[in-house]
Design a protein around this motif. Structure first.
Motif, PDB file in Angstrom:
ATOM      1  N   ASN A 139       0.756  -1.326  -0.891  1.00 59.63           N
ATOM      2  CA  ASN A 139      -0.283   0.051  -0.252  1.00 59.63           C
ATOM      3  C   ASN A 139       0.876   1.542   0.203  1.00 59.63           C
ATOM      4  O   ASN A 139       1.101   1.568   0.753  1.00 59.63           O
ATOM      5  CB  ASN A 139      -0.923   0.263   1.222  1.00 59.63           C
ATOM      6  N   LEU A 140       0.920   1.570  -1.194  1.00 58.36           N
ATOM      7  CA  LEU A 140       2.139   3.131  -1.545  1.00 58.36           C
ATOM      8  C   LEU A 140       1.746   4.292  -0.569  1.00 58.36           C
ATOM      9  O   LEU A 140       2.441   5.421   0.293  1.00 58.36           O
ATOM     10  CB  LEU A 140       2.281   3.024  -2.701  1.00 58.36           C
ATOM     11  N   ARG A 141      -0.144   3.742  -0.228  1.00 56.60           N
ATOM     12  CA  ARG A 141      -0.364   5.558   0.224  1.00 56.60           C
ATOM     13  C   ARG A 141      -0.154   5.218   1.859  1.00 56.60           C
ATOM     14  O   ARG A 141       0.116   6.186   2.638  1.00 56.60           O
ATOM     15  CB  ARG A 141      -2.509   5.281   0.822  1.00 56.60           C
ATOM     16  N   ASP A 142      -0.634   3.588   2.944  1.00 52.30           N
ATOM     17  CA  ASP A 142       0.353   3.827   3.561  1.00 52.30           C
ATOM     18  C   ASP A 142       1.655   4.199   4.457  1.00 52.30           C
ATOM     19  O   ASP A 142       1.490   5.370   4.954  1.00 52.30           O
ATOM     20  CB  ASP A 142      -0.247   2.493   4.280  1.00 52.30           C
ATOM     21  N   TYR A 143       2.093   3.862   2.954  1.00 53.48           N
ATOM     22  CA  TYR A 143       3.827   4.097   3.462  1.00 53.48           C
ATOM     23  C   TYR A 143       4.007   5.289   3.278  1.00 53.48           C
ATOM     24  O   TYR A 143       4.616   6.244   3.920  1.00 53.48           O
ATOM     25  CB  TYR A 143       4.572   3.661   2.247  1.00 53.48           C
ATOM     26  N   VAL A 144       3.151   6.093   2.177  1.00 56.74           N
ATOM     27  CA  VAL A 144       3.438   7.813   2.387  1.00 56.74           C
ATOM     28  C   VAL A 144       2.686   8.171   3.978  1.00 56.74           C
ATOM     29  O   VAL A 144       3.542   9.628   4.085  1.00 56.74           O
ATOM     30  CB  VAL A 144       2.604   8.859   1.169  1.00 56.74           C
ATOM     31  N   ILE A 145       1.918   7.959   4.015  1.00 54.57           N
ATOM     32  CA  ILE A 145       1.359   8.366   5.724  1.00 54.57           C
ATOM     33  C   ILE A 145       2.752   8.124   6.392  1.00 54.57           C
ATOM     34  O   ILE A 145       2.698   9.010   7.459  1.00 54.57           O
ATOM     35  CB  ILE A 145       0.105   8.822   5.112  1.00 54.57           C
ATOM     36  N   ASP A 146       2.784   6.802   6.820  1.00 54.46           N
ATOM     37  CA  ASP A 146       3.673   6.502   7.918  1.00 54.46           C
ATOM     38  C   ASP A 146       4.328   5.394   6.902  1.00 54.46           C
ATOM     39  O   ASP A 146       4.482   4.305   7.496  1.00 54.46           O
ATOM     40  CB  ASP A 146       2.405   5.669   9.013  1.00 54.46           C
ATOM     41  N   PRO A 147       5.478   6.323   6.962  1.00 56.67           N
ATOM     42  CA  PRO A 147       6.453   5.138   6.897  1.00 56.67           C
ATOM     43  C   PRO A 147       7.113   4.270   7.147  1.00 56.67           C
ATOM     44  O   PRO A 147       7.934   3.517   7.083  1.00 56.67           O
ATOM     45  CB  PRO A 147       7.793   6.215   5.933  1.00 56.67           C
ATOM     46  N   ALA A 148       7.261   4.863   8.773  1.00 56.18           N
ATOM     47  CA  ALA A 148       7.982   4.129  10.064  1.00 56.18           C
ATOM     48  C   ALA A 148       6.987   2.846   9.995  1.00 56.18           C
ATOM     49  O   ALA A 148       7.323   1.979  10.385  1.00 56.18           O
ATOM     50  CB  ALA A 148       8.015   5.043  10.859  1.00 56.18           C
ATOM     51  N   ARG A 149       5.842   3.255   9.899  1.00 58.92           N
ATOM     52  CA  ARG A 149       4.953   1.423  10.098  1.00 58.92           C
ATOM     53  C   ARG A 149       4.511   0.817   9.231  1.00 58.92           C
ATOM     54  O   ARG A 149       4.108  -0.308   9.507  1.00 58.92           O
ATOM     55  CB  ARG A 149       3.103   1.909  11.084  1.00 58.92           C
ATOM     56  N   TYR A 150       4.632   1.254   8.328  1.00 59.18           N
ATOM     57  CA  TYR A 150       4.700   0.371   6.969  1.00 59.18           C
ATOM     58  C   TYR A 150       5.587   0.957   6.236  1.00 59.18           C
ATOM     59  O   TYR A 150       6.280   1.582   4.971  1.00 59.18           O
ATOM     60  CB  TYR A 150       3.731   0.540   6.258  1.00 59.18           C
ATOM     61  N   PRO A 151       6.763   0.128   6.012  1.00 59.27           N
ATOM     62  CA  PRO A 151       7.946  -0.456   5.558  1.00 59.27           C
ATOM     63  C   PRO A 151       7.626  -0.975   4.306  1.00 59.27           C
ATOM     64  O   PRO A 151       6.852  -0.980   3.678  1.00 59.27           O
ATOM     65  CB  PRO A 151       8.568  -1.262   6.754  1.00 59.27           C
ATOM     66  N   LEU A 152       8.924  -0.497   2.942  1.00 62.95           N
ATOM     67  CA  LEU A 152       8.774  -0.570   1.972  1.00 62.95           C
ATOM     68  C   LEU A 152       9.255  -2.258   1.660  1.00 62.95           C
ATOM     69  O   LEU A 152      10.362  -3.143   2.626  1.00 62.95           O
ATOM     70  CB  LEU A 152       9.864  -0.293   1.355  1.00 62.95           C
ATOM     71  N   PRO A 153       8.635  -3.490   0.988  1.00 60.26           N
ATOM     72  CA  PRO A 153       8.900  -4.788   0.903  1.00 60.26           C
ATOM     73  C   PRO A 153       9.992  -4.824  -0.017  1.00 60.26           C
ATOM     74  O   PRO A 153      10.359  -3.971  -0.516  1.00 60.26           O
ATOM     75  CB  PRO A 153       7.354  -4.327  -0.327  1.00 60.26           C
ATOM     76  N   LEU A 154      11.118  -5.684   0.293  1.00 57.52           N
ATOM     77  CA  LEU A 154      12.108  -6.275  -0.372  1.00 57.52           C
ATOM     78  C   LEU A 154      11.995  -6.394  -1.622  1.00 57.52           C
ATOM     79  O   LEU A 154      10.994  -7.750  -2.187  1.00 57.52           O
ATOM     80  CB  LEU A 154      12.460  -7.288   0.626  1.00 57.52           C
ATOM     81  N   LEU A 155      12.846  -5.650  -2.857  1.00 58.15           N
ATOM     82  CA  LEU A 155      12.447  -6.281  -4.039  1.00 58.15           C
ATOM     83  C   LEU A 155      13.940  -6.236  -4.171  1.00 58.15           C
ATOM     84  O   LEU A 155      15.000  -6.262  -4.335  1.00 58.15           O
ATOM     85  CB  LEU A 155      12.618  -4.683  -4.514  1.00 58.15           C
ATOM     86  N   ARG A 156      13.795  -7.854  -5.408  1.00 56.82           N
ATOM     87  CA  ARG A 156      15.347  -7.795  -5.887  1.00 56.82           C
ATOM     88  C   ARG A 156      15.000  -8.256  -7.327  1.00 56.82           C
ATOM     89  O   ARG A 156      14.182  -7.902  -8.419  1.00 56.82           O
ATOM     90  CB  ARG A 156      15.240  -9.253  -5.372  1.00 56.82           C
ATOM     91  N   ALA A 157      16.035  -8.346  -8.564  1.00 54.89           N
ATOM     92  CA  ALA A 157      16.014  -8.582  -9.059  1.00 54.89           C
ATOM     93  C   ALA A 157      15.472  -9.689  -9.798  1.00 54.89           C
ATOM     94  O   ALA A 157      15.603 -10.890  -9.456  1.00 54.89           O
ATOM     95  CB  ALA A 157      18.000  -9.325  -9.583  1.00 54.89           C
ATOM     96  N   GLY A 158      14.334  -9.349 -11.325  1.00 53.48           N
ATOM     97  CA  GLY A 158      14.097 -10.848 -11.802  1.00 53.48           C
ATOM     98  C   GLY A 158      12.473 -10.361 -11.489  1.00 53.48           C
ATOM     99  O   GLY A 158      11.680 -10.960 -11.292  1.00 53.48           O
ATOM    100  N   ASP A 159      12.174 -10.221 -10.157  1.00 50.26           N
ATOM    101  CA  ASP A 159      10.788  -9.689  -9.629  1.00 50.26           C
ATOM    102  C   ASP A 159      10.066  -8.759 -10.655  1.00 50.26           C
ATOM    103  O   ASP A 159       9.405  -8.261 -11.516  1.00 50.26           O
ATOM    104  CB  ASP A 159      10.892  -8.717  -7.986  1.00 50.26           C
ATOM    105  N   THR A 160       8.721  -9.188 -10.383  1.00 44.21           N
ATOM    106  CA  THR A 160       7.376  -8.103 -11.161  1.00 44.21           C
ATOM    107  C   THR A 160       6.188  -7.514 -10.590  1.00 44.21           C
ATOM    108  O   THR A 160       6.146  -7.880  -9.794  1.00 44.21           O
ATOM    109  CB  THR A 160       7.351  -9.642 -12.858  1.00 44.21           C
ATOM    110  N   VAL A 161       6.156  -6.431 -10.889  1.00 46.07           N
ATOM    111  CA  VAL A 161       5.523  -5.336 -10.567  1.00 46.07           C
ATOM    112  C   VAL A 161       4.995  -4.855 -10.993  1.00 46.07           C
ATOM    113  O   VAL A 161       4.624  -4.480 -12.351  1.00 46.07           O
ATOM    114  CB  VAL A 161       6.473  -4.450  -9.515  1.00 46.07           C
ATOM    115  N   TYR A 162       3.953  -4.984 -10.435  1.00 41.87           N
ATOM    116  CA  TYR A 162       2.042  -5.114 -11.275  1.00 41.87           C
ATOM    117  C   TYR A 162       1.313  -4.202 -10.240  1.00 41.87           C
ATOM    118  O   TYR A 162       0.133  -3.811  -8.868  1.00 41.87           O
ATOM    119  CB  TYR A 162       1.199  -6.070 -11.241  1.00 41.87           C
TER     120      TYR A 162
END
Length: 892
Positions: free
Chosen positions: A837-860
């Motif tokens: 949830n990008l909106r939750d991260y923008v509002i409270d980044p400390a509570r909603y950390p960024l997910p781990l992204l690795r080479a080879g992944d797919t983002v939709y």
């Protein structure tokens, strides 16, 4: 006496209140009057026994005083008969504990009742340097109990130490930082290297004064941890400190934190956290406040800026320009505005008229090198800043130009003209001249200096111009060797019976007698009564006859003809008819010259008289200049090579007439030479090759050659060439036409019909091969799909996160459903999907950390229409629409 004292002591001893039972180390007195063996007290050994005379070992550990007295009485009755006065008294009770591990004197020790762990450690000689104070163990009845002795030493709270009992074992472990081989060391050195293990402490390494693994304290921050390692070194990049907590990487900008004091930027730390301070030169400094200074400054590099930082501040921080810097051509490159030039010299003279631009983060200041007069490399000054001076000057070359300079400044910079320079006809060639400008203009410097014309009469120069100073022949016999350096517009021709016929420099101040005397005058065989003068003023040709003998007889100056540059003077031989029936042959022939002509001769006859063409002659495009034609088609072209190879009819030979001139050009010696001699090569005989070939350029070409011939002459396509997209511009038609060639298909099939027919004048372009998206394997990219501005495959590394990826793709679109971004992680055990949830991260980044992204992944990134709420609202609208229709139907 001793017996009496012991008896008195036994009457005074009372039962101690410390322990109810006997323990090893306790001292007891056995009252048995009349027996000397019982005069001394007995001590319970570590096995809980005492040794009685004639009885042996008797275990009494764990018994109360009455119980122990009863057991001893039972054992003594077997040997002694009178036990009426037998009594057992406790003289002293002690604690016997064992202290093992990293202490000075490990072993069994005796303590007074009420002693604690600290007294036990002191009795064992104290802990050795390197002991791990927070991992002490108390072993009682085989069960270990761990306690923090360091915490007790910090605040002195006795409740943090376990109570001791007889038979306990205290174990003091060593620090895991100690090696397997014990050596003498300094305790201070040990603590500097760390005081904890990796699981319970914080590992700090990199550009720090004292890296190591240090214990974690509640409330500890990244700054506290860095200070525990004695701070960073002067080589550390404090803007890119890396922190890993719970396998989640964070990047911490210490400088930004110290500037703002915002504690929300502090990454979380806990036991097991890893902190790394990189060296500054290991990464490219790309912070949000960086400006760059390059070129001729004392200390080029990346510098941090702050609001209000000016151009002069950044330049001064870089040490200022060096003595080699060209401060008139400073370039400022920006990502937000067009590049601009800065003249620092003009700014220092009139700051109000030439204000300096404001600096923004990401701007680049480039200070070029000042051009040395003796510098051989001309690539350091672009063509739009230079003027070329060629010819008879003391220092010809390529000079930097500024609009504040004049013709006189430039001439002085080139060392001035030589003594033999032709100053009456200086040529100025302007590149890229417009339709209303002349490409070549002339300037009479000699007349300018003699007549004292004003300064505004000097030619107006600009960057890119070429100035040519012709050199006068040193003497009449030298004019042939240097005729190529002499302009035809400044020359006059004299032939026939003169001492030195040839081509001479000439200007408007000279006359007929001047040129005649320069040619050493008429010879003894000259017919001075019929001198022929051909006036060629560029528009019409007129021939006049002059009787020089009559002038010699009368001295009448009015008889002398007026001659100008470009005219031809012919002094015939006496008693012969003036040779007006002649044809001229020039260029790549064995014996060029002027040959007598009659109507019975053919083109081949004249060519044979000239000795025939040389081996390097271009016989595919021989030019015949018709002197008797005054129209624009006065030049004919003849392909002698085609005539010889195909056996052409003699009627196809060009028809010559008296006065015609035959010009045979010389081919370049090799393909790499065509650029230096391209001006001698006709455009009608040339073909152009550009792009990804070994030697692009302009090449001589005839109709017998084909596409593969010119491609091989240009050294063939290089490794970056796109063989499937070769384009050929055909310019021989009324309109330009472009064809495409798949040369790769020709190489595969050998189909000659795929090769296009090309002729002189055509342009071949071999484009550069664009990168194939399949060239980068899937394991090195991340696929981004859905509602983003630029979906696609993006290169990815461990330094990036999902925010970097979305920013690279231009961000989500307006209708993106950012509350449910889906990420498919690839691994050895199958794909795993997660949502973010990008909106939750923008509002409270400390509570909603960024997910781990690795080479080879797919983002939709889904569309807003795919959300559950949107589908529910759409369904509600449909229901309301149906209800409304029913209501309307009922009403009607």
């Amino acid at each position: 006496m001793i017996r009496l004292l012991l008896l008195l002591l036994s009457t005074l001893i009372v039962t101690p209140v410390w322990g109810d039972t006997l323990t090893p180390g306790d001292r007891v007195f056995i009252q048995l009057p009349g027996e000397r063996d019982f005069d001394e007290p007995f001590t319970i050994d570590d096995q809980g026994q005492i040794r009685l005379p004639e009885i042996g070992l008797v275990p009494i550990e764990g018994l109360t005083q009455p119980q122990a007295e009863q057991r001893l009485r039972e054992r003594l009755t077997t040997v002694y008969r009178n036990l009426d006065e037998f009594k057992l008294n406790i003289l002293e009770q002690v604690l016997r504990v064992q202290v093992l591990g990293y202490v000075e004197e490990p072993g069994m020790i005796s303590l007074k009742p009420g002693a604690n762990v600290q007294m036990a450690i002191s009795a064992a000689g104290g802990a050795r340097p390197g002991a791990q104070l927070d991992q002490f163990k108390l072993i009682r009845n085989g069960s270990p109990l761990q306690f923090n002795y360091k915490a007790y030493l910090d605040d002195g709270d006795p409740a943090k130490l376990p109570a001791l009992q007889g038979g306990d074992t205290i174990f003091v472990p060593s620090s895991p930082l100690l090696g397997n081989v014990e050596v003498n060391f300094d305790a201070a050195s040990l603590t500097k290297g760390g005081d904890a293990d990796e699981q319970q402490g914080i590992t700090i390494f990199g550009e720090l004064r004292n890296p190591g693994t240090f214990s974690f304290k509640p409330g500890m921050t990244v700054v506290d941890a860095v200070m525990r390692a004695e701070g960073v070194t002067r080589y550390a990049d404090v803007t890119k400190i890396r922190v890993i907590t719970d396998n989640i990487p964070y990047q911490f900008d210490l400088k930004a934190y110290l500037d703002s004091g915002d504690t929300s930027n502090l990454p979380p730390i806990k036991p097991g956290t890893t902190i790394f301070a990189p060296i500054e030169v290991e990464d490219i400094n790309t912070t949000s406040r960086t400006v760059y200074v390059m070129g001729e400054v004392k200390s080029p590099g990346a510098y941090e800026s702050s609001p209000g930082t000016g151009f002069i501040d950044v330049l001064a921080n870089a040490g200022g320009p060096t003595r080699f810097a060209d401060t008139t051509q400073i370039k400022l490159l920006s990502n937000t505005k067009a590049a601009m030039s800065i003249n620092l010299v003009k700014y220092t003279q009139t700051p109000a008229l030439y204000p300096l631009p404001d600096m923004m983060p990401g701007d680049v200041i480039f200070i070029p090198e000042k051009i040395d007069f003796n510098e051989k490399s001309w690539l350091k000054v672009t063509n739009d800043r230079a003027i070329k001076i060629i010819g008879a000057v003391n220092n010809p070359g390529r000079f930097e130009w500024n609009d504040t300079m004049s013709f006189m400044d430039l001439l002085a910079h080139a060392g001035g003209p030589k003594q033999q320079t032709n100053l009456s006809n200086i040529r100025i060639v302007r590149e890229g001249a417009g339709s209303d400008e002349e490409r070549v203009t002339t300037f009479n410097f000699e007349a300018f200096t003699k007549q004292g014309k004003p300064q505004n009469q000097l030619p107006q120069l600009k960057a890119g111009d070429t100035i040519i100073f012709d050199e006068l022949p040193h003497d009449p016999t030298d004019n042939k060797a240097s005729w190529l350096r002499q302009s035809a517009q400044d020359s006059i021709y004299i032939f026939g019976q003169v001492g030195a016929p040839g081509r001479y420099a000439f200007n408007g101040e000279q006359g007929f007698l001047d040129i005649l005397s320069a040619a050493d005058g008429p010879t003894g065989e000259a017919d001075i009564q019929d001198v022929l003068i051909t006036h060629r003023n560029g528009k019409t040709t007129k021939v006049t006859r002059f009787n020089l003998a009559r002038y010699f007889k009368t001295g009448n100056e009015a008889l002398l003809p007026k001659v100008v540059a470009g005219d031809v003077i012919f002094v015939p031989q006496v008693d012969t008819v003036a040779d007006t029936e002649a044809v001229k042959v020039m260029g790549a022939v064995k014996s060029p010259g002027r040959f007598n002509w009659n109507v019975s001769m053919t083109f081949l006859d004249v060519l044979a008289m000239a000795g025939g063409p040389l081996q390097q002659a271009n016989i595919t495009n021989i030019r015949i200049i018709k002197e008797n034609r005054q129209s624009q088609d006065n030049v004919l072209y003849f392909d002698l090579d085609n005539f010889i190879n195909e056996g052409g009819s003699f009627t196809a030979l060009p028809r010559l007439a008296a006065g015609d001139t035959i010009v045979i050009d010389e081919l370049p010696h090799d393909p790499t030479d065509n650029k230096s001699s391209w001006i001698r090569q006709s455009a009608d005989d040339s073909i152009y090759v550009f792009g990804q070939v070994g030697a692009p350029g302009r090449y001589a070409f005839n109709r017998e050659l084909g596409f593969l011939d010119i491609l091989s002459a240009a050294d063939g396509p290089n490794g970056d060439a796109d063989l499937r997209q070769i384009r050929i511009s055909h310019r021989n038609d009324s309109t330009a036409r472009v064809t495409r060639l798949n040369l790769s298909l020709y190489f595969e099939t050998g189909d000659e019909t795929l090769i296009p027919k090309i002729v002189p004048g055509d342009v071949i372009y071999v484009p550069k091969l664009e990168g194939n998206w399949l060239d980068k394997p899937a394991g090195q990219v991340v696929r981004l799909m859905g509602s983003v501005n630029k979906p696609g495959r993006y290169p990815f590394n461990s330094q990036m996160n999902i925010l970097d990826l979305l920013a690279e793709a231009g961000g989500p679109t307006d209708n993106a459903y950012i509350e449910r971004i889906m990420i498919v992680n690839t691994s050895c055990c199958g794909d795993k999907a997660q949502t973010f949830n990008l909106r939750d991260y923008v509002i409270d980044p400390a509570r909603y950390p960024l997910p781990l992204l690795r080479a080879g992944d797919t983002v939709y990134v889904p569309n807003l229409d795919d959300s559950v709420g949107e589908k529910w609202r759409q369904g509600l609208r449909d229901v309301l629409g149906i209800v409304t229709l029913i209501a309307l139907g009922t009403t009607l």
